[in-house]
Design an enzyme around this catalytic site. Structure first.
Site, PDB file in Angstrom:
ATOM      1  N   CYS A   2       1.721  17.689  -9.918  1.00 39.95           N
ATOM      2  CA  CYS A   2       2.314  18.279 -10.797  1.00 39.95           C
ATOM      3  C   CYS A   2       2.089  19.421 -10.189  1.00 39.95           C
ATOM      4  CB  CYS A   2       2.117  18.128 -12.765  1.00 39.95           C
ATOM      5  SG  CYS A   2       2.069  16.496 -12.677  1.00 39.95           S
ATOM      6  N   ARG A  29       6.771  20.389  -5.665  1.00 44.80           N
ATOM      7  CA  ARG A  29       5.337  19.656  -6.702  1.00 44.80           C
ATOM      8  C   ARG A  29       5.813  18.436  -7.704  1.00 44.80           C
ATOM      9  NH1 ARG A  29       0.470  21.256  -4.917  1.00 44.80           N
ATOM     10  NH2 ARG A  29      -0.313  20.074  -6.951  1.00 44.80           N
ATOM     11  N   TRP A  72       5.613  15.448 -12.188  1.00 41.95           N
ATOM     12  CA  TRP A  72       5.613  14.365 -11.340  1.00 41.95           C
ATOM     13  C   TRP A  72       5.504  13.572 -12.153  1.00 41.95           C
ATOM     14  CZ3 TRP A  72       9.513  12.944  -7.696  1.00 41.95           C
ATOM     15  CH2 TRP A  72       8.828  11.835  -7.039  1.00 41.95           C
ATOM     16  N   ASN A  98      -2.815  18.378 -14.134  1.00 43.62           N
ATOM     17  CA  ASN A  98      -2.272  18.588 -13.058  1.00 43.62           C
ATOM     18  C   ASN A  98      -3.338  17.060 -13.120  1.00 43.62           C
ATOM     19  OD1 ASN A  98      -1.234  17.293 -10.042  1.00 43.62           O
ATOM     20  ND2 ASN A  98      -2.025  19.414  -9.335  1.00 43.62           N
ATOM     21  N   GLY A  99      -2.635  16.087 -12.269  1.00 45.95           N
ATOM     22  CA  GLY A  99      -3.633  14.798 -12.672  1.00 45.95           C
ATOM     23  C   GLY A  99      -3.756  13.520 -12.914  1.00 45.95           C
ATOM     24  N   GLU A 485       7.864   1.721  12.458  1.00 50.41           N
ATOM     25  CA  GLU A 485       8.200   2.604  12.314  1.00 50.41           C
ATOM     26  C   GLU A 485       7.889   3.640  12.853  1.00 50.41           C
ATOM     27  OE1 GLU A 485       8.563   3.540   8.716  1.00 50.41           O
ATOM     28  OE2 GLU A 485       7.290   5.474   9.014  1.00 50.41           O
ATOM     29  N   LYS A 489      10.048   6.848  13.112  1.00 48.93           N
ATOM     30  CA  LYS A 489      10.131   8.565  12.946  1.00 48.93           C
ATOM     31  C   LYS A 489      10.454   9.158  13.954  1.00 48.93           C
ATOM     32  CE  LYS A 489       9.496   8.929   9.736  1.00 48.93           C
ATOM     33  NZ  LYS A 489       9.167   7.028   8.975  1.00 48.93           N
ATOM     34  N   GLU A 492      14.150   9.574  14.466  1.00 51.63           N
ATOM     35  CA  GLU A 492      14.433  10.293  12.869  1.00 51.63           C
ATOM     36  C   GLU A 492      14.202  11.987  13.246  1.00 51.63           C
ATOM     37  OE1 GLU A 492      11.794   8.837  10.298  1.00 51.63           O
ATOM     38  OE2 GLU A 492      13.466   8.565   8.434  1.00 51.63           O
ATOM     39  N   HIS A 508      11.404 -10.414  26.998  1.00 48.06           N
ATOM     40  CA  HIS A 508      11.998 -11.053  26.864  1.00 48.06           C
ATOM     41  C   HIS A 508      13.416 -10.285  27.101  1.00 48.06           C
ATOM     42  CE1 HIS A 508      10.308 -14.719  26.137  1.00 48.06           C
ATOM     43  NE2 HIS A 508       9.753 -14.656  25.080  1.00 48.06           N
ATOM     44  N   LYS A 607      17.534  11.976   2.399  1.00 48.57           N
ATOM     45  CA  LYS A 607      16.434  11.481   1.404  1.00 48.57           C
ATOM     46  C   LYS A 607      16.182  10.291   0.956  1.00 48.57           C
ATOM     47  CE  LYS A 607      11.975  11.609   0.615  1.00 48.57           C
ATOM     48  NZ  LYS A 607      11.110  10.980   1.993  1.00 48.57           N
TER      49      LYS A 607
HETATM   50  C1  G6P Z   1      16.073   7.148   3.810  1.00 45.02           C
HETATM   51  C2  G6P Z   1      14.893   7.793   3.733  1.00 45.02           C
HETATM   52  C3  G6P Z   1      13.748   7.024   4.733  1.00 45.02           C
HETATM   53  C4  G6P Z   1      13.327   6.004   3.653  1.00 45.02           C
HETATM   54  C5  G6P Z   1      14.703   5.183   2.871  1.00 45.02           C
HETATM   55  C6  G6P Z   1      14.480   4.628   2.471  1.00 45.02           C
HETATM   56  O1  G6P Z   1      16.663   6.663   5.144  1.00 45.02           O
HETATM   57  O2  G6P Z   1      14.699   9.060   5.430  1.00 45.02           O
HETATM   58  O3  G6P Z   1      12.710   8.028   4.846  1.00 45.02           O
HETATM   59  O4  G6P Z   1      12.366   4.841   3.912  1.00 45.02           O
HETATM   60  O5  G6P Z   1      16.123   6.077   3.085  1.00 45.02           O
HETATM   61  O6  G6P Z   1      14.347   5.013   0.890  1.00 45.02           O
HETATM   62  P1  G6P Z   1      13.384   4.276  -0.241  1.00 45.02           P
HETATM   63  O7  G6P Z   1      13.014   5.754  -1.135  1.00 45.02           O
HETATM   64  O8  G6P Z   1      14.038   2.906  -0.957  1.00 45.02           O
HETATM   65  O9  G6P Z   1      12.303   4.419   0.183  1.00 45.02           O
END
Ligand code: G6P
Length: 612
Positions: A2, A29, A72, A98-99, A485, A489, A492, A508, A607
């Protein structure tokens, strides 16, 4: 996470305006509710971000001092009553925090018995009443407010960065820090308290960073810092040259790097209060209501998208191996259009950072329609998936701003481990095994820190491979999803071709692509499939493919075959992804940064994907 901000001054500035302006720079935050208080104008709170609060604050809202907050959510939905500032019964003592106050339930019971009335579900409100209770006893003595606040601080357990205000002494503000950051701003006839320097910087560059266990008392012309047990701390203000934007990122160049570097703290936050190590049990408050039903389920379908999907794949391995439950993992976008076979003994478990991803949400709805019990592992409290699932586990990872998910992945894996222990212990997992996992979980933050210390070497490596146009990521068993993953990364944020592959699948197909210009990142920790991954590395080397290995500390053999090695500390096989993903996140970050790309906002991506 927060954001808190507090102001006291006699410089002629209006506290209302100073506070609202400051909250804007703290918005990264938290943004699910906001609130402000000045002794002169009272409090205004609202769900939503600062823009919502601004709409509600009237022109004549003003004051010489005050406190403000961006939330948050952790305890309690992001509603108006749960928003900060929180106050005592009389509206005399006001808190922004915050905490998490871990012992808030027992304190709340005690205070309720003593006659206090609570209006919210927030853990923070307890603290306001606790100070009220202490103040009753201290009021006659000089310095009563300070003494009461310190006495109350000594009774709480957990983490806090807070600011406390008492209407009886409106010029004075008290700040305290334990685990959550607090910065004091020292201006001319004005003082500030904030979660980071960004809201302070437009007013002064002189700041003091509080340390854990410290308390500060500020008035417009004075500030004193002391330790909770009483001894004075003499710390001169330092001048900081950061811009407000740099301050938001904790001095890091990008949110993504800051969020990767928060990994250790995130592990702690996801675990906090949820392990009973001496019994080898996981205590998941959000699942208590469905615990009996969970003891009878015979299948779990994990639904998720993107990074959360890869976390789900690790979860599948954990849950099947250690809890003995059949698990499938499906992309939300696939599940929703199939005709899955589901009954009342099936759990549909959604994993989502935002809690708003449409495909995952629709998969939950489909599961519900077909009679499944629905659960969520969600980071955003009060999000649609959190609300629509029957029960769940919150990540408590704090807001994630970088589009490429990093700390949320780490947290999702920790939450899945807790779920594995929870369900496993319902199904014959031995206490000794539960204890072993709990012990190792607790050791992870320090191990993650160790990897962060070596980030310079990863940066160098990213430079070494900066010309690569393709990258292969291989792994097996628990590190199979991590390979995917790692590749995600890289693609992306650096827009190059990267793909994940099971180390056993190389022959394969993917092996055909390998030549001296096609590097491979090989996840090869010393686990039950190490030999197999090692042999895949040898096959790649035989085709002249460069190899970077992620290996367990102490493995000397691998350096003789791989071109480069990044070491991670040893841990349980099932927990290794929590550590092994970190070098991959850092590698992707530095690789893209070297290219000068906007790592926090990669092109074409969002996002939170709330459309199909
Ligand atoms: C988008 C974001 C990813 C995320 C995915 C799922 O593609 O760019 O970083 O992993 O959505 O999002 P979520 O909020 O459901 O984890």
């Amino acid at each position: 996470m927060c954001g808190i901000f507090a102001y006291t001054g006699k410089s002629g500035k209006d506290a209302g305006k100073v506070l609202l302006q400051g909250l804007v720079s703290l918005e990264y935050r938290g943004y699910d509710s906001a609130g402000i208080f000045t002794p002169e104008s009272g409090s205004i709170k609202t769900p939503g971000a600062v823009a919502e609060l601004k709409k509600k604050v009237p022109k004549k809202f003003n004051g010489k001092s005050g406190i403000a907050h961006l939330r948050w959510a952790t305890h309690g939905e992001p509603t108006k009553v749960n928003a900060h500032p929180h106050s005592d019964c009389q509206g005399e003592i006001w808190i922004v925090h915050n905490g998490i106050i871990e012992n808030f339930k027992e304190l709340k019971d005690k205070l309720t018995k003593a006659g206090h009335t609570f209006v919210s579900e927030s853990d923070t409100e307890v603290f306001a009443h606790l100070v009220e209770e202490k103040l009753k006893k201290a009021k006659s003595a000089k310095g009563g407010f300070e003494k009461a606040a310190v006495a109350a601080l000594k009774e709480i357990r957990g983490t806090y960065g807070m600011a406390i205000q008492y209407k009886g002494e409106p010029e004075k503000l008290i700040a305290a820090r334990m685990g959550s950051p607090i910065v004091l701003g020292v201006g001319k006839h004005e003082r500030f308290i904030a979660s980071d320097a960004s809201p302070i910087l437009p007013h002064t560059k002189k700041v003091i960073f509080l340390e854990d266990g410290e308390v500060a008392v500020i008035t417009p012309d004075t500030h004193t810092v002391y330790k909770l047990e009483g001894s004075r701390v003499s710390r001169k203000p330092e001048e900081i040259e950061w811009t407000a934007q740099q301050a938001q990122k904790g001095g890091y160049e990008h949110f993504m790097l800051k969020e990767i570097m928060e990994g250790a703290e995130v592990i702690e936050n996801t675990l906090r209060g949820r392990l009973i190590p001496e019994k080898g049990l996981a205590k998941l408050g959000g699942l208590e209501g469905v615990a009996k039903q969970l003891a009878k389920i015979d299948r779990i379908i994990i639904v998720a998208c993107g990074t959360a999907y890869y976390a789900g794949l690790v979860g599948e391995y954990m849950l099947e191996e250690h809890a003995g439950i059949p698990v499938e993992v499906e992309l939300g976008s696939e599940f929703r259009y199939r005709k899955p076979v589901i009954n009342e003994k099936t759990v549909v478990l959604a994993i989502s950072q935002s809690g708003e991803t449409l495909d995952t949400l629709e998969a939950v709805r489909e599961g519900k329609r077909r009679g499944a019990l629905t659960l969520g592992i969600v980071n955003t409290v009060g999000s649609t998936i959190a609300r629509e699932t029957d029960a769940g586990v919150y990540n408590h990872a704090g807001p994630e701003i970088g589009v490429a998910s990093t700390k949320a992945f780490v947290s999702q894996l920790v939450a899945l481990t807790l779920l594995t222990v929870f369900l496993g212990r319902q199904r014959g997992m031995q206490p000794s095994e539960g204890k072993k996992i709990a012990r190792e979980l607790k050791a992870l933050p320090a191990k993650a820190q160790k990897i962060f210390k070596g980030k310079g070497a990863i940066e160098k490596l990213a430079r070494k491979y900066s010309e690569a146009r393709d990258f292969l990521f291989i792994g097996r068993k628990y590190n199979y999803p991590v390979a995917f993953e790692g590749a995600l990364k890289l693609k992306e944020i650096s827009y190059i071709h990267a793909e994940g592959c099971g180390a056993g699948e190389m022959k394969h197909g993917p092996l055909a692509m390998i030549d001296e210009k096609f590097p491979t990142m090989a996840l090869a920790p010393s686990d039950s499939v190490y030999e197999k991954v090692f042999s895949a590395i040898q096959q790649i080397k035989a085709r002249k493919g460069p190899v970077v290995a992620i290996a367990t500390e102490g493995n000397k053999e691998i350096g003789k075959v791989a071109d480069d090695v990044l070491y991670v500390p040893e841990t349980l096989e099932m927990l290794m992804p929590i550590l092994s993903v970190i070098p991959l996140q850092l590698f992707a970050y530095y690789f893209a940064r070297n290219k000068g790309y906007n790592v926090d906002r990669p092109r074409n991506l969002a996002k939170s994907v709330t459309v199909e």
